[in-house]
Design an enzyme around this catalytic site. Sequence first.
Site, PDB file in Angstrom:
ATOM      1  N   LYS A 210     -10.584  12.167   8.596  1.00 46.76           N
ATOM      2  CA  LYS A 210     -10.092  11.696   9.899  1.00 46.76           C
ATOM      3  C   LYS A 210     -10.127  12.842  10.903  1.00 46.76           C
ATOM      4  CE  LYS A 210      -6.721   8.230   8.359  1.00 46.76           C
ATOM      5  NZ  LYS A 210      -7.347   7.105   9.046  1.00 46.76           N
TER       6      LYS A 210
ATOM      7  N   ASP B 132      -2.856  10.092   4.022  1.00 43.40           N
ATOM      8  CA  ASP B 132      -4.248   9.657   4.152  1.00 43.40           C
ATOM      9  C   ASP B 132      -5.014  10.625   5.050  1.00 43.40           C
ATOM     10  OD1 ASP B 132      -6.627   8.319   4.364  1.00 43.40           O
ATOM     11  OD2 ASP B 132      -5.842   6.620   5.526  1.00 43.40           O
TER      12      ASP B 132
ATOM     13  N   ASP C 145     -12.317   6.613   3.977  1.00 42.52           N
ATOM     14  CA  ASP C 145     -11.084   6.393   4.742  1.00 42.52           C
ATOM     15  C   ASP C 145     -10.622   4.936   4.663  1.00 42.52           C
ATOM     16  OD1 ASP C 145      -8.951   7.027   6.309  1.00 42.52           O
ATOM     17  OD2 ASP C 145     -10.067   7.106   8.209  1.00 42.52           O
TER      18      ASP C 145
ATOM     19  N   ARG D  78      -7.702  -0.648   1.049  1.00 39.40           N
ATOM     20  CA  ARG D  78      -8.210  -1.889   0.446  1.00 39.40           C
ATOM     21  C   ARG D  78      -8.647  -1.662  -0.999  1.00 39.40           C
ATOM     22  NH1 ARG D  78     -12.559  -2.450   5.146  1.00 39.40           N
ATOM     23  NH2 ARG D  78     -10.859  -1.348   6.172  1.00 39.40           N
TER      24      ARG D  78
ATOM     25  N   ASP E  80       1.518   6.222   5.617  1.00 40.64           N
ATOM     26  CA  ASP E  80       0.565   5.243   5.097  1.00 40.64           C
ATOM     27  C   ASP E  80       1.081   4.534   3.831  1.00 40.64           C
ATOM     28  OD1 ASP E  80      -1.782   3.928   5.629  1.00 40.64           O
ATOM     29  OD2 ASP E  80      -3.070   5.363   4.591  1.00 40.64           O
TER      30      ASP E  80
ATOM     31  N   LYS F 286       0.846  -1.203   0.000  1.00 40.67           N
ATOM     32  CA  LYS F 286       0.000   0.000   0.000  1.00 40.67           C
ATOM     33  C   LYS F 286       0.878   1.248   0.000  1.00 40.67           C
ATOM     34  CE  LYS F 286      -3.299   2.530   2.988  1.00 40.67           C
ATOM     35  NZ  LYS F 286      -4.152   2.475   4.188  1.00 40.67           N
TER      36      LYS F 286
END
Length: 461
Positions: free
Chosen positions: A240, A233, A310, A314, A251, A228
């Site tokens: 967030k 992020d 967020d 994935r 991240d 990843k």
Amino acid sequence: MNFFIPVFEGADTASVLSPSAYFENFSGKAGEQVFYIDADGNRHYVLGLGNKKDGTSVIRAVRSFFYKQKARLKGKVTVKLTGEEMTGYVSEISQGIYLGQYEIGVLKNRNDRKPDWYDEAPGFAFGSPVAEAAILKGRYFAEAQMRIMKWGDAPGNYKTPQILAQWITEAGKQSGYEVEVYDAKACETLGMHALLGVGRGSRENPPLFCILKYSHPEARKTIGLVGKGVTFDTGGVSLKPGDNMNYMKSDMGGAAAVAGTIEMAAKLKLPVNLIGAIPITENCIDSYAIKPGDVIGSYSGKTIEVINTDAEGRLILADALSYITDHFKTDVLIDLATLTGNAIMALGYKAAALISPNDSLAGDLFSSGLSTGEKVWRMPHWDDYKDALKSDIADLKNLAGSPIGGAINAAKFLEEFTREHPAWAHLDIAGTAFADSDFGSMKSATGYGIRLLVDYLQKVQ
Ligand code: BES
Ligand code: ZN
Ligand code: ZN
């Protein structure tokens, strides 16, 4: 001359630790130190390592010592190995010494530092009468780790997706692996709709996709590694909270671990073939950004209802996993990602969450975790968790209904894009890639994953 003398607690070191008067009450406890200058002016630094004998503990103790002594310990350092047992840790000691050179404050306005974050080379040499190969291996590990720690510690504005892709390309040139970079336009042509979806809130710094390749003529296995690479992020529209959001520059820890592992394989000339797939993007907000509830496509053709923007990791991994399974025949497929806060809730900062349907692969990674100290702990992989991903309006959704079992749910989502690869493992490194240390007041990159995976590759090759 500088001598460095590491000592395990309770080791039989009477013959090495002399004159004995300096070592009264010295037992080798972690952090215990003796320093003296002998009659010839040689400086002797003796360091207790305690009795935790996994590689990570030894590296950490030595690194911490050399970091703190850096100003005094210039030039060549000769390591004296105390006892038979210590000869098995030459590579770790070497690694710790080189890592001690790692400096997190390179952006401070100091005249003696180059402003370039990335180019700082460690300038340190040390020798030992034995085990040159192990010393070199430790040095390679340290170089690869320092490189990926620099990437992880670099602020978001110093590592846009373009810059990270460029760093990976340069690392490939220096270390001997190939890198292909697909820009946003190429990703469009490929149909990487999930990756592009996450990147939509970041028009100036669009997403990229990198393929890394290392091959060896005697390789019997091909291993796919997916990482990843979210360079920052924010959470996107599902923003967030402000507290600790600064840490989201880390991240891309999975991407860094993949590049670092391939770098090591190339330098050690490991007899395996490796294919790395690294989707790179920011997760930001603007008027183009995807919104909660949007349905997006994916490389695999499956549609995804984005319940929470967020849960972006994935999405980008989904495209990378199905791309790699479509284009390469891999015997084993491993992805690494700073994927969920839930993995930290479950395991803290000392172990990564491992989710895999393959018992033997899980067992191999677990044992590499124990022997390197970069630990992993297996979580359930059963299909009982799959129901949480059902969407009413798309093929699946990116977030389960309730905030429980999050690391497992995320892994089950990824599994949907592995084309049922029989030997797939997911490592959630949210807690292990970025952690507290002796080297700063805040969390910083750990370089986690390289030693774990190199150990695994050496066992399965
Ligand atoms: N990058 C985060 C996960 C993370 C959290 C990494 C803390 C390192 C430290 C990931 O993209 C994320 O935001 N995950 C969400 C998922 C949730 C919306 C289902 C999380 O863990 O809160
Ligand atoms: Zn996120
Ligand atoms: Zn994330």
